[in-house]
Motif scaffolding. Sequence first.
Motif, mmCIF file in Angstrom:
data_model
loop_
_atom_site.group_PDB
_atom_site.id
_atom_site.type_symbol
_atom_site.label_atom_id
_atom_site.label_comp_id
_atom_site.label_asym_id
_atom_site.label_seq_id
_atom_site.Cartn_x
_atom_site.Cartn_y
_atom_site.Cartn_z
ATOM 1 N N GLY A 68 23.147 -3.965 14.332
ATOM 2 C CA GLY A 68 22.839 -5.249 13.729
ATOM 3 C C GLY A 68 22.187 -6.216 14.706
ATOM 4 N N SER A 69 22.600 -7.484 14.640
ATOM 5 C CA SER A 69 22.005 -8.511 15.501
ATOM 6 C C SER A 69 23.056 -9.539 15.881
ATOM 7 N N ILE A 70 22.767 -10.273 16.942
ATOM 8 C CA ILE A 70 23.633 -11.361 17.401
ATOM 9 C C ILE A 70 22.998 -12.678 16.993
ATOM 10 N N SER A 71 23.780 -13.531 16.357
ATOM 11 C CA SER A 71 23.293 -14.845 15.943
ATOM 12 C C SER A 71 23.762 -15.948 16.886
ATOM 13 N N LEU A 72 25.037 -15.916 17.253
ATOM 14 C CA LEU A 72 25.621 -16.964 18.083
ATOM 15 C C LEU A 72 26.504 -16.364 19.166
ATOM 16 N N LEU A 73 26.506 -17.004 20.317
ATOM 17 C CA LEU A 73 27.473 -16.729 21.379
ATOM 18 C C LEU A 73 28.295 -17.991 21.562
ATOM 19 N N ASP A 125 31.669 -6.789 20.394
ATOM 20 C CA ASP A 125 30.863 -7.724 21.174
ATOM 21 C C ASP A 125 30.179 -6.983 22.320
ATOM 22 N N SER A 126 30.945 -6.147 23.002
ATOM 23 C CA SER A 126 30.395 -5.351 24.096
ATOM 24 C C SER A 126 29.319 -4.395 23.595
ATOM 25 N N ASP A 127 29.586 -3.755 22.472
ATOM 26 C CA ASP A 127 28.632 -2.828 21.862
ATOM 27 C C ASP A 127 27.303 -3.522 21.594
ATOM 28 N N ALA A 131 23.824 -2.719 23.617
ATOM 29 C CA ALA A 131 22.776 -2.028 22.865
ATOM 30 C C ALA A 131 21.550 -2.905 22.639
ATOM 31 N N LEU A 132 21.761 -4.187 22.411
ATOM 32 C CA LEU A 132 20.647 -5.066 22.051
ATOM 33 C C LEU A 132 20.004 -5.758 23.245
ATOM 34 N N PHE A 133 20.799 -5.995 24.317
ATOM 35 C CA PHE A 133 20.267 -6.743 25.459
ATOM 36 C C PHE A 133 20.550 -6.088 26.811
ATOM 37 N N GLY A 134 21.177 -4.918 26.802
ATOM 38 C CA GLY A 134 21.430 -4.207 28.051
ATOM 39 C C GLY A 134 22.449 -4.861 28.945
ATOM 40 N N ILE A 135 23.337 -5.678 28.383
ATOM 41 C CA ILE A 135 24.346 -6.401 29.163
ATOM 42 C C ILE A 135 25.630 -5.588 29.215
ATOM 43 N N GLN A 136 26.123 -5.326 30.422
ATOM 44 C CA GLN A 136 27.362 -4.594 30.611
ATOM 45 C C GLN A 136 28.471 -5.574 30.989
ATOM 46 N N LEU A 137 29.316 -5.893 30.018
ATOM 47 C CA LEU A 137 30.400 -6.844 30.253
ATOM 48 C C LEU A 137 31.332 -6.346 31.353
ATOM 49 N N ALA A 138 31.843 -7.290 32.145
ATOM 50 C CA ALA A 138 32.833 -6.979 33.178
ATOM 51 C C ALA A 138 33.715 -8.206 33.372
ATOM 52 N N GLY A 139 34.824 -8.023 34.064
ATOM 53 C CA GLY A 139 35.729 -9.142 34.314
ATOM 54 C C GLY A 139 36.404 -9.658 33.052
ATOM 55 N N VAL A 140 36.697 -8.741 32.113
ATOM 56 C CA VAL A 140 37.192 -9.131 30.788
ATOM 57 C C VAL A 140 38.706 -8.932 30.664
ATOM 58 N N LYS A 141 39.357 -9.888 30.037
ATOM 59 C CA LYS A 141 40.721 -9.720 29.544
ATOM 60 C C LYS A 141 40.647 -9.729 28.023
ATOM 61 N N GLU A 250 33.893 2.826 26.348
ATOM 62 C CA GLU A 250 33.729 3.504 25.061
ATOM 63 C C GLU A 250 32.734 2.772 24.169
ATOM 64 N N SER A 251 32.741 1.443 24.207
ATOM 65 C CA SER A 251 31.841 0.669 23.348
ATOM 66 C C SER A 251 30.380 0.870 23.729
ATOM 67 N N ARG A 252 30.127 1.337 24.950
ATOM 68 C CA ARG A 252 28.757 1.585 25.391
ATOM 69 C C ARG A 252 28.355 3.060 25.250
ATOM 70 N N SER A 253 29.272 3.876 24.773
ATOM 71 C CA SER A 253 28.998 5.307 24.668
ATOM 72 C C SER A 253 28.217 5.615 23.389
ATOM 73 N N PRO A 254 27.465 6.719 23.371
ATOM 74 C CA PRO A 254 26.665 7.076 22.184
ATOM 75 C C PRO A 254 27.516 7.291 20.933
ATOM 76 N N GLY A 255 28.742 7.757 21.099
ATOM 77 C CA GLY A 255 29.564 8.076 19.939
ATOM 78 C C GLY A 255 30.445 6.953 19.444
ATOM 79 N N TYR A 256 30.265 5.747 19.969
ATOM 80 C CA TYR A 256 31.132 4.626 19.549
ATOM 81 C C TYR A 256 30.924 4.299 18.075
ATOM 82 N N ARG A 257 32.025 4.096 17.365
ATOM 83 C CA ARG A 257 31.982 3.729 15.940
ATOM 84 C C ARG A 257 32.454 2.286 15.780
ATOM 85 N N PRO A 258 31.571 1.367 15.419
ATOM 86 C CA PRO A 258 31.942 -0.050 15.354
ATOM 87 C C PRO A 258 32.792 -0.431 14.152
#
Length: 308
Positions: A68-73, A125-127, A131-141, A250-258
Amino acid sequence: MAAQQLITAIQALSFGESLLQSSEQGARVQLVDTLQSVQSLVDTMSSSEASVVPLCFDLEGVNLSRHGSISLLQVWIHMLEQAFLVDVHALGAGAFEVSNSKGNSLRTILESKTTQKYFFDVRNDSDALYALFGIQLAGVKDVRLLELASRRGPKHILNGLGNCIEQAQFLEEPALQKWQSTKQKVVKMFDSKTGGSYEIWNVRPLPQELIDYCVGDVQFLPILVTIYESRLNAQWSERASVETVKRLQESRSPGYRPKGKHKLFGPKKWRFPPPPRDARSSTTVTSLPATGSSPATQEHIPIQHAVK
């Protein structure tokens, strides 16, 4: 710079004319819809005082995922008691790439391992970000995992944000009812079963109900984290951290199911805690075949299904 000086400096930053009215919970809300205002937000988030306080994030979008797409952060800065709504629909990749004078951007903040970030169920959110912007989240709780880790009793079903806020009991009843009412109204607005559509997240100007919904999704995360971490021992705190990293991967893996019912369940390795001794009256004895072995016992532990 003291906290009050920081607040004064923030008020002087160049956010244009996009200051929205306060949310229903009384929080100030800023619409960030120009590259200049993104730079100002990055300055705020990168300041020495703000950077030591965890930042709270959430995303909204149309079929929010790799499909899909991201509208707001949404960003909640707790020390300022202010929400910032970054208009990704309008700004596109520029929302994440534009940098301030020190080279910081929303991308670098989201990918930083040292800038602590709170999300409530980070997976989709990570997915979408990856996928859409190449951002790899880190430092997350992941606050949803923290609740599960701190919970006494069965840990197989995840609680939704509504259940978490209701059970924590930090809101007065009128405020809780208003928060719940907003959630219900907006869900109907994007639920196809009631004639709604997720395209509402791309409507501009943003309706006040959507603004309140966005703020409500991030505003109380710091309070929830404080409650949950006060209940956690070192072992469960480590388990929550390890599982969060695993879910990001897992959210960045090819087999992730959202989507799917599997999203309601906690980690497979998080088992029920042992029942108290006085609760073992439900033990039943099962006879084994006559092989000389001792009889075995089976413990029947009731399953408590958490309501989303």
